[in-house]
Scaffold this motif. Structure first.
Motif, mmCIF file in Angstrom:
data_model
loop_
_atom_site.group_PDB
_atom_site.id
_atom_site.type_symbol
_atom_site.label_atom_id
_atom_site.label_comp_id
_atom_site.label_asym_id
_atom_site.label_seq_id
_atom_site.Cartn_x
_atom_site.Cartn_y
_atom_site.Cartn_z
ATOM 1 N N SER A 1 52.998 25.707 39.295
ATOM 2 C CA SER A 1 53.192 24.292 39.573
ATOM 3 C C SER A 1 54.080 23.771 38.530
ATOM 4 O O SER A 1 53.930 22.356 38.021
ATOM 5 C CB SER A 1 51.694 23.534 39.456
ATOM 6 O OG SER A 1 51.070 23.757 38.339
ATOM 7 N N ALA B 1 49.431 20.023 36.985
ATOM 8 C CA ALA B 1 48.721 21.200 37.500
ATOM 9 C C ALA B 1 47.172 20.605 37.686
ATOM 10 O O ALA B 1 46.659 21.261 38.458
ATOM 11 C CB ALA B 1 48.933 22.426 36.536
ATOM 12 N N VAL C 1 46.919 19.316 41.062
ATOM 13 C CA VAL C 1 46.955 20.221 42.006
ATOM 14 C C VAL C 1 45.341 20.622 42.002
ATOM 15 O O VAL C 1 44.990 21.196 42.998
ATOM 16 C CB VAL C 1 47.869 21.431 41.937
ATOM 17 C CG1 VAL C 1 47.783 22.187 42.848
ATOM 18 C CG2 VAL C 1 49.145 20.343 41.994
#
Length: 259
Positions: free
Chosen positions: A134, A141, A144
């Motif tokens: 990512s 990140a 996510v």
């Protein structure tokens, strides 16, 4: 001394240029007289406001289906407006909460040893995979990773409560993606054990998310026979009696004869 005698005489000159008085203007109607007249006429027996008030009074008895069309339209507009306002308010609350959640997400460490125990066997490889793949995304990140957790929790809870096939498909895709990330980010020496534990954990949780799912074809129950009430009744046909023969008396003899 001037005289006050106004009697016309021959030697007196009349002034023809004297101004003629203007006629008096008609009296103005009182203010709001027309409105007051309309109000009184509207509340008479066949007035508009009287009919509308009767429609309002009869609405509870008529119900929504048979009430006056104008009243039903007003209620529908009011209901739709209320729903739109409530949805807007709820949407603002949800968006505000989601914004606060996502702004607090970057504090979560991704790729580090932040978990321990058996859960770390699955969690740390997922964190490492997300941190590695990512880097070029416009979101962090940690965001996510949080979305990955929310997706799994949503699929588990809604799959247990709703038994919806779409939610179950989301749960299955989430589990497959998690197992793939564990397989990719775990070292080769311990990869089989980590993948096995991930599959085992996902299978245990699937017992709740996939509750009620069966591969057997559902066969509908046979319809119950309709209950027919049998009432034994005897109908006897009774013919109508034949008309009696008409007997007439002969005019010349006393013997009767039949027609």
């Amino acid at each position: 001394m001037p005289s006050n005698d106004n009697t016309p005489r021959a030697d007196r000159q009349e002034l023809a240029y004297l101004p003629v008085p203007f006629p008096k203007a008609p009296p103005k109607e009182p203010r709001f007289a027309a409105l007051r007249t309309w109000w009184q006429e509207a509340w008479e027996e066949d007035g508009v406001l009287r009919a509308m008030w009767e429609d309002v009074l009869s609405a509870p008895e008529d119900g929504f289906r048979y009430m006056a069309p104008w009243l039903r339209a007003v209620l529908m507009v009011a209901g739709v407006s209320f729903i739109v306002l409530m949805a807007k308010a709820a949407g603002e609350v949800v968006l505000e909460g989601l914004h606060q959640l996502l702004t607090a997400v970057p504090k979560v460490q991704v790729g580090g040893d932040t978990s321990s125990g058996v859960f770390a066997v699955v969690d740390q490889p997922v964190r490492t995979y997300i941190a590695q793949h990512s880097a070029g995304l416009p979101v962090a990140a940690s965001t996510v990773y949080t979305l990955w957790l929310l997706t799994g929790i949503t699929g588990l809870v809604l799959g247990y409560l709703s038994r919806n096939n779409g939610v179950r498909a989301m749960w299955a895709g989430w589990g497959a993606a998690s197992v793939f990330m564990v397989w990719t980010a775990t070292p080769a020496t311990s990869r089989p054990i980590a993948v096995g534990l991930a599959v085992l954990a996902w299978t245990v949780l699937s017992a709740f998310a996939m509750r009620g799912l069966t591969l057997r074809r559902r066969v509908g129950r046979p319809a119950r026979p309709a209950r027919v009430s049998v009432k034994p009744e005897i109908h006897v046909h009774v013919p109508a009696p034949a008309p009696a023969p008409v007997v007439e008396q002969h005019p010349h003899s006393g013997c009767p004869f039949r027609d």
